[in-house]
Design a protein around this motif. Structure first.
Motif, mmCIF file in Angstrom:
data_model
loop_
_atom_site.group_PDB
_atom_site.id
_atom_site.type_symbol
_atom_site.label_atom_id
_atom_site.label_comp_id
_atom_site.label_asym_id
_atom_site.label_seq_id
_atom_site.Cartn_x
_atom_site.Cartn_y
_atom_site.Cartn_z
ATOM 1 N N TRP A 109 3.194 5.697 -5.898
ATOM 2 C CA TRP A 109 3.054 5.580 -7.354
ATOM 3 C C TRP A 109 1.825 6.379 -7.825
ATOM 4 N N GLU A 110 0.719 6.184 -7.148
ATOM 5 C CA GLU A 110 -0.516 6.886 -7.526
ATOM 6 C C GLU A 110 -0.389 8.397 -7.360
ATOM 7 N N ASN A 145 1.418 9.623 -10.362
ATOM 8 C CA ASN A 145 0.505 9.571 -11.515
ATOM 9 C C ASN A 145 -0.466 10.742 -11.481
ATOM 10 N N ILE A 203 2.362 1.556 -3.624
ATOM 11 C CA ILE A 203 1.341 1.900 -4.615
ATOM 12 C C ILE A 203 0.809 3.320 -4.369
ATOM 13 N N SER A 204 0.666 3.727 -3.113
ATOM 14 C CA SER A 204 0.200 5.091 -2.814
ATOM 15 C C SER A 204 1.149 6.139 -3.390
ATOM 16 N N THR A 206 -3.053 -0.298 -12.728
ATOM 17 C CA THR A 206 -3.785 -0.287 -11.454
ATOM 18 C C THR A 206 -4.493 -1.629 -11.243
ATOM 19 N N GLN A 207 -5.099 -2.135 -12.311
ATOM 20 C CA GLN A 207 -5.782 -3.431 -12.225
ATOM 21 C C GLN A 207 -4.791 -4.558 -11.882
ATOM 22 N N LYS A 266 0.838 -1.208 0.000
ATOM 23 C CA LYS A 266 0.000 0.000 0.000
ATOM 24 C C LYS A 266 0.874 1.261 0.000
ATOM 25 N N THR A 294 -3.471 -4.237 -8.290
ATOM 26 C CA THR A 294 -4.486 -4.559 -7.282
ATOM 27 C C THR A 294 -4.686 -6.074 -7.180
ATOM 28 N N ASN A 306 -2.437 3.346 -17.357
ATOM 29 C CA ASN A 306 -2.575 3.481 -15.905
ATOM 30 C C ASN A 306 -3.737 2.660 -15.363
ATOM 31 N N ALA A 307 -4.828 2.605 -16.131
ATOM 32 C CA ALA A 307 -5.969 1.786 -15.694
ATOM 33 C C ALA A 307 -5.560 0.312 -15.636
ATOM 34 N N THR A 338 8.673 4.527 -9.918
ATOM 35 C CA THR A 338 8.033 5.725 -9.355
ATOM 36 C C THR A 338 9.053 6.858 -9.305
#
Lengths: 170, 170
Positions: free
Chosen positions: A24-25, A28, A21-22, A115-116, A18, A119, A111-112, A154
């Motif tokens: 990274w997001e 983005n 990924i946080s 993310t998939q 988490k 996750t 990115n979609a 990242t």
């Protein structure tokens, strides 16, 4: 105690994942905000005199981030055709680049998809070997795992965002 | 089973800490390599027209990275005097900046001190609350821990390294 023995490490791993990924997001989101602000004309401008323009930086980020898909064993690249124009030297003679509108769409699609993938990847998998380190080296350096690739990419994205921001004159 | 219950999470944490610190060190090494290559004259040049020069970026990285010391509860800042000239707007009227040679020394000193702090901090501590998040928020978002600050500051450094590299004309 049995339940705790088996679940605690996974809970730890989920927290680490988490965190990565946080971050990274967050990068983005910053790139998205900037891209939505810049005109196509601004994106086609060099980020500094004699340096790559915004289109190249965007294409480069797509190509490099897309490369994570095979590197992490998640599947095939979405845009393998972006490798030639956007990895290595810019403005290679005879190498065509897609229109800006296409690149912007590819960025969103990628990115979609990432993310998939991120996750759905089981926590344990993030701590396994990626495809550019040998089993022998990984045995010696287990920190060079799949999650480490995402930390690295990242940072790569932050590096280029620092350049892309120079196109924002407002 | 008892031993495994208590040691496994720590081993996981140590691996993850190593991943984050390795990426931090990688960015530091890149900044060091670039700084040692640039002349003082080059460092005093804007990274792009109308943008911060290399001296400001270096001072900014020292000031922001130094800020991790109190934020992570490790001690006091080494160079609190760099906050005024290098955080927020550049070239504030009446705010003096140190000579380049002094900044270069401060950068080296700070990295040595941070490395020492990071090495000595117990694994468990990295996953505790830092000083800019409330206990209430941390209870809800435990990924916003001390180690997360280091991930974030590594990205911040990468961002500015992407700008600093524009001074490298060779």
């Amino acid at each position: 105690m049995e339940a705790q023995t088996s679940t605690k490490p996974t809970a730890e791993k989920e927290l680490f994942i988490k965190m990565v990924i946080s971050n990274w997001e967050l990068q983005n989101a910053r790139v998205n905000k900037l891209i939505s602000k810049l005109t196509d004309e601004e994106l086609a401008t060099p980020t500094a005199p004699g340096r790559n323009n915004g289109v190249w930086v965007l294409g480069h980020l797509i190509a490099v981030n897309d490369g994570m898909i095979p590197l992490l064993g998640l599947g095939e690249k979405l845009f393998p055709e972006l490798e030639a124009p956007f990895v290595g030297e810019a403005n290679k003679p005879g190498v065509a680049t897609p229109p800006i509108a296409t690149l912007k769409e590819s960025w969103v699609q990628l990115n979609a998809k990432l993310t998939q993938y991120f996750t759905e990847l089981p926590a344990e998998e993030w701590f396994t070997r990626h495809n550019s380190i040998s089993p022998e080296d990984f045995a010696k350096e287990p920190h060079r795992n799949k999650l480490n690739i995402l930390i690295n990419r990242t940072n790569h994205q932050s590096y280029h965002l620092g350049q892309l921001i120079y196109l924002d004159k407002k």
